[in-house]
Design a protein around this motif. Sequence first.
Motif, PDB file in Angstrom:
ATOM      1  N   GLY A   1       0.809  -1.214   0.000  1.00 37.49           N
ATOM      2  CA  GLY A   1       0.000   0.000   0.000  1.00 37.49           C
ATOM      3  C   GLY A   1       0.843   1.265   0.000  1.00 37.49           C
ATOM      4  N   VAL A   2       1.944   1.262   0.761  1.00 35.67           N
ATOM      5  CA  VAL A   2       2.845   2.417   0.776  1.00 35.67           C
ATOM      6  C   VAL A   2       3.429   2.644  -0.611  1.00 35.67           C
ATOM      7  N   ALA A   3       3.756   1.576  -1.322  1.00 36.73           N
ATOM      8  CA  ALA A   3       4.340   1.689  -2.660  1.00 36.73           C
ATOM      9  C   ALA A   3       3.382   2.316  -3.661  1.00 36.73           C
ATOM     10  N   TRP A   4       2.105   2.302  -3.370  1.00 33.68           N
ATOM     11  CA  TRP A   4       1.115   2.919  -4.249  1.00 33.68           C
ATOM     12  C   TRP A   4       1.482   4.378  -4.529  1.00 33.68           C
ATOM     13  N   GLY A   5       1.942   5.090  -3.512  1.00 30.23           N
ATOM     14  CA  GLY A   5       2.465   6.424  -3.728  1.00 30.23           C
ATOM     15  C   GLY A   5       1.464   7.553  -3.657  1.00 30.23           C
ATOM     16  N   VAL A   6       0.192   7.262  -3.423  1.00 22.71           N
ATOM     17  CA  VAL A   6      -0.813   8.312  -3.227  1.00 22.71           C
ATOM     18  C   VAL A   6      -0.664   8.829  -1.795  1.00 22.71           C
ATOM     19  N   PRO A   7      -0.700  10.156  -1.583  1.00 25.42           N
ATOM     20  CA  PRO A   7      -0.447  10.670  -0.229  1.00 25.42           C
ATOM     21  C   PRO A   7      -1.279  10.016   0.859  1.00 25.42           C
ATOM     22  N   TRP A   8      -2.613   9.843   0.624  1.00 25.34           N
ATOM     23  CA  TRP A   8      -3.429   9.251   1.685  1.00 25.34           C
ATOM     24  C   TRP A   8      -3.025   7.796   1.940  1.00 25.34           C
ATOM     25  N   ALA A   9      -2.607   7.086   0.868  1.00 21.08           N
ATOM     26  CA  ALA A   9      -2.201   5.696   1.044  1.00 21.08           C
ATOM     27  C   ALA A   9      -0.904   5.609   1.833  1.00 21.08           C
ATOM     28  N   VAL A  10       0.015   6.533   1.584  1.00 20.39           N
ATOM     29  CA  VAL A  10       1.257   6.544   2.355  1.00 20.39           C
ATOM     30  C   VAL A  10       0.958   6.775   3.830  1.00 20.39           C
ATOM     31  N   VAL A  11       0.011   7.682   4.112  1.00 17.36           N
ATOM     32  CA  VAL A  11      -0.344   7.967   5.507  1.00 17.36           C
ATOM     33  C   VAL A  11      -1.003   6.746   6.155  1.00 17.36           C
ATOM     34  N   VAL A  12      -2.025   6.191   5.503  1.00 16.65           N
ATOM     35  CA  VAL A  12      -2.796   5.092   6.100  1.00 16.65           C
ATOM     36  C   VAL A  12      -1.951   3.826   6.216  1.00 16.65           C
ATOM     37  N   PHE A  13      -1.359   3.406   5.109  1.00 12.71           N
ATOM     38  CA  PHE A  13      -0.606   2.150   5.135  1.00 12.71           C
ATOM     39  C   PHE A  13       0.736   2.315   5.848  1.00 12.71           C
ATOM     40  N   GLY A  14       1.303   3.529   5.802  1.00 17.48           N
ATOM     41  CA  GLY A  14       2.511   3.773   6.586  1.00 17.48           C
ATOM     42  C   GLY A  14       2.226   3.659   8.076  1.00 17.48           C
ATOM     43  N   PHE A  15       1.084   4.211   8.502  1.00 18.98           N
ATOM     44  CA  PHE A  15       0.680   4.101   9.902  1.00 18.98           C
ATOM     45  C   PHE A  15       0.503   2.636  10.300  1.00 18.98           C
ATOM     46  N   LEU A  16      -0.182   1.864   9.450  1.00 18.66           N
ATOM     47  CA  LEU A  16      -0.413   0.453   9.761  1.00 18.66           C
ATOM     48  C   LEU A  16       0.879  -0.359   9.705  1.00 18.66           C
ATOM     49  N   ALA A  17       1.815   0.023   8.825  1.00 16.25           N
ATOM     50  CA  ALA A  17       3.093  -0.679   8.773  1.00 16.25           C
ATOM     51  C   ALA A  17       3.833  -0.550  10.088  1.00 16.25           C
ATOM     52  N   PHE A  18       3.793   0.639  10.688  1.00 14.32           N
ATOM     53  CA  PHE A  18       4.383   0.818  12.005  1.00 14.32           C
ATOM     54  C   PHE A  18       3.590   0.057  13.062  1.00 14.32           C
ATOM     55  N   ALA A  19       2.258   0.254  13.076  1.00 13.40           N
ATOM     56  CA  ALA A  19       1.428  -0.232  14.173  1.00 13.40           C
ATOM     57  C   ALA A  19       1.347  -1.748  14.232  1.00 13.40           C
ATOM     58  N   VAL A  20       1.175  -2.397  13.078  1.00 15.45           N
ATOM     59  CA  VAL A  20       0.985  -3.846  13.046  1.00 15.45           C
ATOM     60  C   VAL A  20       2.208  -4.555  12.469  1.00 15.45           C
ATOM     61  N   GLY A  21       2.711  -4.058  11.347  1.00 14.58           N
ATOM     62  CA  GLY A  21       3.791  -4.734  10.658  1.00 14.58           C
ATOM     63  C   GLY A  21       5.121  -4.691  11.365  1.00 14.58           C
ATOM     64  N   TRP A  22       5.261  -3.815  12.366  1.00 17.82           N
ATOM     65  CA  TRP A  22       6.513  -3.738  13.115  1.00 17.82           C
ATOM     66  C   TRP A  22       6.238  -3.920  14.611  1.00 17.82           C
TER      67      TRP A  22
END
Length: 416
Positions: A294-315
């Motif tokens: 999702g982060v690789a999608w590159g749309v600003p909202w996707a970077v925010v949402v999936f970046g947040f989830l990457a930290f929260a769940v994925g790490w």
Amino acid sequence: MRIGRLGAEGARDARLMLSASALTALGALPPFLLGAQAVRVRPELGIGLGVLGAAVSTFFAAAALGSFAAGPVFDRTGRRVAVAAAGGFVALGGGLMAALVRGPVSLLATMVVLGLGNACCQSASNSSMARALAPSRRGLGFGVKQSAVQFAIMVGGVAVPTLGRWLGWRSTFATSAAVGALVVALALVRVPAGRAAPVAATGAVDRPPWAPLLVSGVAIMFASAAANFIGSFIASWGFEVGLSTTATGLLMAAGSAASIAVRVFAGWRADRRHGANLPRVAAQMFAGALCLVGVAWGVPWAVVVFGFLAFAVGWSWPGLLLFAVARVGRDSPAQASGVIQAGAFVGGAAGPLLLGTMAGAVGFRPTWLVAAGLFVVAGVLVLVSRRGFRADLVARPPREPLTWGGGRVEPSGPRG
């Protein structure tokens, strides 16, 4: 009387967890301060993404090498020397970064000093946890302590729109140097100076199984490579797709805060079940892979949402993985967790360097997909290691039966 004693023990354990976590966060902070402020640091020092990745990798490589020497030395000299050395390296490295770094060479040399500080901070805090924390709170303790890295990222994110914006990026390292000096002073005044008690000889040592242990170490190497790339470069990617430096800093802070909550909750839950921790670790890694797509999608909202989830769940897996491996470490939980720590440092060193260089050469989008693939490989290896641990428990029943996470004896088959 018993209730009062239990309350005092709980308060002591809470102070121990918090102090160990604070020391861990202080040691882990420098690469995330550097990554969060990269858009200001890079023009001033005249460096590109490759050098930035090399700086982060140098930090973790120095930490990996330093950790091998720090443990035996601190076992002989005691906690006071360990904590004082940790604070001293942090103070020295932060001061050098704030005052003397002017280009790539001085940056890399200073990151070596800060990496040694991280090794000392990790060794000192691990020693405190292993020697003093009650078994009934060990899962929670691992979760709290391993949340310290996320706290470091959160501090790095908050530093961008506050101290870094007002006084410049060097002021953030000057502040960490001041905190390191305070740690030295407190160690000399408050930390007990006694040496570690020798381990009693009780016959043959029941060693952990090396094959699945090494597979776990390789798994965390891949996962740490991907995870540290997130912490080091999500701000640069967010800025590239149109987010402001303030927004990327707040993204890192919010994601790290959520990851702290998930790590603590996962550790608390681990104290209340009989094993089955490694499948949860693998699920968290697989979730991280999806988030990076999702982060690789590159749309600003996707970077925010999936970046947040990457930290929260994925790490959110480090504490749970360390606890799970230490739990099946038989008579050598420190040795077992040491293999995991070594894998984490190697991944932390290689990930930002290789993936950062790739991002500079071909762009961030394909690099995020490669990082997602590393999470998938790590999750698969965790499940493979679990099969090895379970087979070993059946073939070689441990001398001391495995208990519930909280130390309560419960007859049950090996569930890993």
